[in-house]
Design an enzyme around this catalytic site. Sequence first.
Site, PDB file in Angstrom:
ATOM      1  N   ASP A 131       0.738  -1.327  -0.050  1.00  0.00           N
ATOM      2  CA  ASP A 131       0.138  -0.022  -0.483  1.00  0.00           C
ATOM      3  C   ASP A 131       1.400   1.800  -0.672  1.00  0.00           C
ATOM      4  O   ASP A 131       2.119   1.444  -0.213  1.00  0.00           O
ATOM      5  CB  ASP A 131      -0.854  -0.571   1.285  1.00  0.00           C
ATOM      6  CG  ASP A 131      -2.538   1.140   0.915  1.00  0.00           C
ATOM      7  OD1 ASP A 131      -2.202   1.707   0.374  1.00  0.00           O
ATOM      8  OD2 ASP A 131      -3.376   0.196   1.820  1.00  0.00           O
ATOM      9  N   ASP A 195     -10.010   4.231  -4.002  1.00  0.00           N
ATOM     10  CA  ASP A 195     -10.311   3.151  -3.277  1.00  0.00           C
ATOM     11  C   ASP A 195     -11.980   3.523  -4.422  1.00  0.00           C
ATOM     12  O   ASP A 195     -12.405   4.038  -4.485  1.00  0.00           O
ATOM     13  CB  ASP A 195     -10.444   3.023  -2.157  1.00  0.00           C
ATOM     14  CG  ASP A 195      -9.581   3.032  -1.436  1.00  0.00           C
ATOM     15  OD1 ASP A 195      -8.528   2.332  -2.196  1.00  0.00           O
ATOM     16  OD2 ASP A 195      -9.095   2.634   0.440  1.00  0.00           O
TER      17      ASP A 195
HETATM   18  C1  GAL Z   1      -5.891   1.325   1.028  1.00  0.00           C
HETATM   19  C2  GAL Z   1      -6.175   0.649   0.318  1.00  0.00           C
HETATM   20  C3  GAL Z   1      -7.587   0.271   0.445  1.00  0.00           C
HETATM   21  C4  GAL Z   1      -6.964  -0.757   1.791  1.00  0.00           C
HETATM   22  C5  GAL Z   1      -6.723   0.020   2.777  1.00  0.00           C
HETATM   23  C6  GAL Z   1      -6.282  -0.897   4.310  1.00  0.00           C
HETATM   24  O1  GAL Z   1      -5.161   2.036   0.901  1.00  0.00           O
HETATM   25  O2  GAL Z   1      -6.393   1.315  -1.743  1.00  0.00           O
HETATM   26  O3  GAL Z   1      -7.567  -1.330  -0.503  1.00  0.00           O
HETATM   27  O4  GAL Z   1      -6.142  -2.403   1.208  1.00  0.00           O
HETATM   28  O5  GAL Z   1      -5.463   1.004   2.447  1.00  0.00           O
HETATM   29  O6  GAL Z   1      -6.060   0.383   4.685  1.00  0.00           O
END
Ligand code: GAL
Length: 379
Positions: A131, A195
Amino acid sequence: MPLDPSLAPTPPMGFNTWNRFGGNINERLIEETIDAMVEQGLPALGYDYLNIDDGWMAPARDDKGQLTPDPDRFPGGIARLAERAHAAGLKLGIYSCCGYQTCMRLPASYGHEHDDAELFASWGVDYLKQDWCRVPYDEFPGKTHREVAQILYGRISQAIVDTGHPMVLSMCNWGDGEPWLWAQGTAHLWRTTPDIADLYRKPEEGGAWDLVRIFRQNSQLSAYGGVGGWNDPDMLEVGNGGMSDLEYRSHFALWCLMAAPLLIGSDLRQMSEATRAILSNRDLIAIDQDSLGHQAEVREEGDGVFTLSKRLNGGQRALGVFNSTDLAQTVAVDWAALAGPGAHRLREVWRGGEDTVSGRSLIEVPAHATKVWRTLAGA
Ligand code: GAL
């Protein structure tokens, strides 16, 4: 040395915990999901990764500086889950982050890239989602987001290669720095958008992106994804309840036309018949997983109606018409422009019937629906 592209010859398929469970995960959920995947016959359809997202690690590294699974929620550790997944014919994925901390503010991989890659390899992990939260941009003065992403994803990518253990790398920096322009060879898939929200169309801008907006962004990037490295418009929401079944059919069909990774994001322990029917549509899965690895091109976009064409192996094509508007539309489909001159034998993927078409046809497409056909050999 770049990552081994042969680990992702087609877009990865499986399950990920985040869309349905967020940080509320534990080893029982993972074990039950392994069992559910097998019971539902998902591995035979190609869904073979079980990916644990944010929330698995303890709030601090251990006294040796290693990441460690949360002792309350994952007391048996990750290696045991990997073993159990492997015994069931699945692969196990895990999650970390390029920054100091994950998006849930748990410890992450900045400055620990080699240690963490080694640790994941020693646990038998097959897939890493990396991430992009809490990134120390101030340690890279004068560098753009793209340059910092190239450095930090480059580090974890090299660290994975150095382990000698096969591991898919999923880059998750939400399209920041246009990873589709440079991430081939660094990662096997890269997010192209913020997201996804479990909504067809959000009433207001900001925060997560709705289905239509994600489709609009990712569908413009057909020149970039392909065998070994894929555009990732985020994980599936099919079955999570925020859209109608018709909208979920569009979601799945569009993701398959776009050769997107297919990571189920709903609770597999209680899957409805409608959800199962969508996620197990063999024609659509075959379109997604076609060995040429082409992403559908948007051929026409008029007033919110999109026509798409995806080249398939053996000279075949998948064709789609997505009516994103709130009214049913009659769409003039130009088969010759989409699939070439002459007659084409087609199968419609939801209805299952076969037709021979040529020239143009008028097709009724309900609001929010996507019709998909694939051409069949021998007109
Ligand atoms: C975001 C990511 C999500 C999930 C989340 C977890 O940045 O895009 O898919 O992994 O973090 O905290």
